[in-house]
Design a protein around this motif. Structure first.
Motif, PDB file in Angstrom:
ATOM      1  N   LYS A 237      40.719 -15.513 -26.009  1.00 43.72           N
ATOM      2  CA  LYS A 237      40.998 -16.865 -25.521  1.00 43.72           C
ATOM      3  C   LYS A 237      42.149 -16.867 -24.525  1.00 43.72           C
ATOM      4  O   LYS A 237      42.355 -17.833 -23.810  1.00 43.72           O
TER       5      LYS A 237
ATOM      6  N   TRP B 194      43.333 -22.713 -39.640  1.00 46.79           N
ATOM      7  CA  TRP B 194      43.039 -22.627 -38.210  1.00 46.79           C
ATOM      8  C   TRP B 194      44.346 -22.293 -37.514  1.00 46.79           C
ATOM      9  O   TRP B 194      45.431 -22.525 -38.068  1.00 46.79           O
TER      10      TRP B 194
ATOM     11  N   LYS C 138      41.618 -21.543 -32.880  1.00 48.57           N
ATOM     12  CA  LYS C 138      40.646 -20.622 -33.480  1.00 48.57           C
ATOM     13  C   LYS C 138      40.682 -20.720 -34.995  1.00 48.57           C
ATOM     14  O   LYS C 138      41.744 -20.885 -35.586  1.00 48.57           O
ATOM     15  N   SER C 139      39.520 -20.539 -35.605  1.00 46.48           N
ATOM     16  CA  SER C 139      39.437 -20.463 -37.060  1.00 46.48           C
ATOM     17  C   SER C 139      39.937 -19.100 -37.524  1.00 46.48           C
ATOM     18  O   SER C 139      39.749 -18.094 -36.852  1.00 46.48           O
TER      19      SER C 139
ATOM     20  N   SER D  30      34.804 -16.546 -38.921  1.00 51.39           N
ATOM     21  CA  SER D  30      33.688 -16.865 -38.031  1.00 51.39           C
ATOM     22  C   SER D  30      33.970 -16.509 -36.573  1.00 51.39           C
ATOM     23  O   SER D  30      33.051 -16.411 -35.779  1.00 51.39           O
ATOM     24  N   TYR D  31      35.221 -16.323 -36.215  1.00 49.48           N
ATOM     25  CA  TYR D  31      35.593 -15.961 -34.852  1.00 49.48           C
ATOM     26  C   TYR D  31      36.175 -14.552 -34.822  1.00 49.48           C
ATOM     27  O   TYR D  31      36.896 -14.165 -35.737  1.00 49.48           O
ATOM     28  N   SER D  32      35.900 -13.824 -33.755  1.00 48.95           N
ATOM     29  CA  SER D  32      36.522 -12.521 -33.558  1.00 48.95           C
ATOM     30  C   SER D  32      37.926 -12.731 -32.998  1.00 48.95           C
ATOM     31  O   SER D  32      38.116 -13.545 -32.094  1.00 48.95           O
ATOM     32  N   TRP D  33      38.869 -12.005 -33.526  1.00 45.47           N
ATOM     33  CA  TRP D  33      40.244 -12.064 -33.032  1.00 45.47           C
ATOM     34  C   TRP D  33      40.526 -10.819 -32.213  1.00 45.47           C
ATOM     35  O   TRP D  33      39.983  -9.748 -32.469  1.00 45.47           O
TER      36      TRP D  33
END
Length: 100
Positions: A12, A52, A78-79, A83-86
């Motif tokens: 992001k 989050w 971001k969650s 569910s999201y890639s960091w």
């Protein structure tokens, strides 16, 4: 196979990483994020469900506040629930504000 064609994943924050590296770090990053946000309240409203993150401030917020923050694209919300890639740059922001 051409190594120059390796798939990438963009954070992001705009940095690109090998998708393979991001996928291999997924579980580790989420375990670390859970350790960071457990027992934390939302930085904005005080709710106890702060799972989050807002990368703009490096703080944890609840889902309701995350939704409100999305209206400002600079927040980069971001969650932290898997569910999201960091990405490494995003983790560095969270580590700097939330030492274990």
């Amino acid at each position: 196979w051409d190594w120059r064609m390796e798939e990438t994943s963009r954070s992001k924050l705009g940095n690109s990483y090998s998708k393979k590296d991001i996928e291999s770090s997924h579980e580790e990053y989420h375990r670390e994020l859970r350790r960071m946000f457990q027992r934390r309240k939302c930085a904005d409203c005080g709710s106890s469900a702060a799972n989050w993150a807002t990368l703009k401030r490096g703080l944890f917020v609840c889902m309701n506040c995350a939704q409100a923050l999305r209206s400002d694209a600079s927040n980069k919300v971001k969650s932290c629930m898997g569910s999201y890639s960091w990405h490494p740059d995003e983790m560095e922001i969270m580590r700097s504000k939330n030492p274990l």
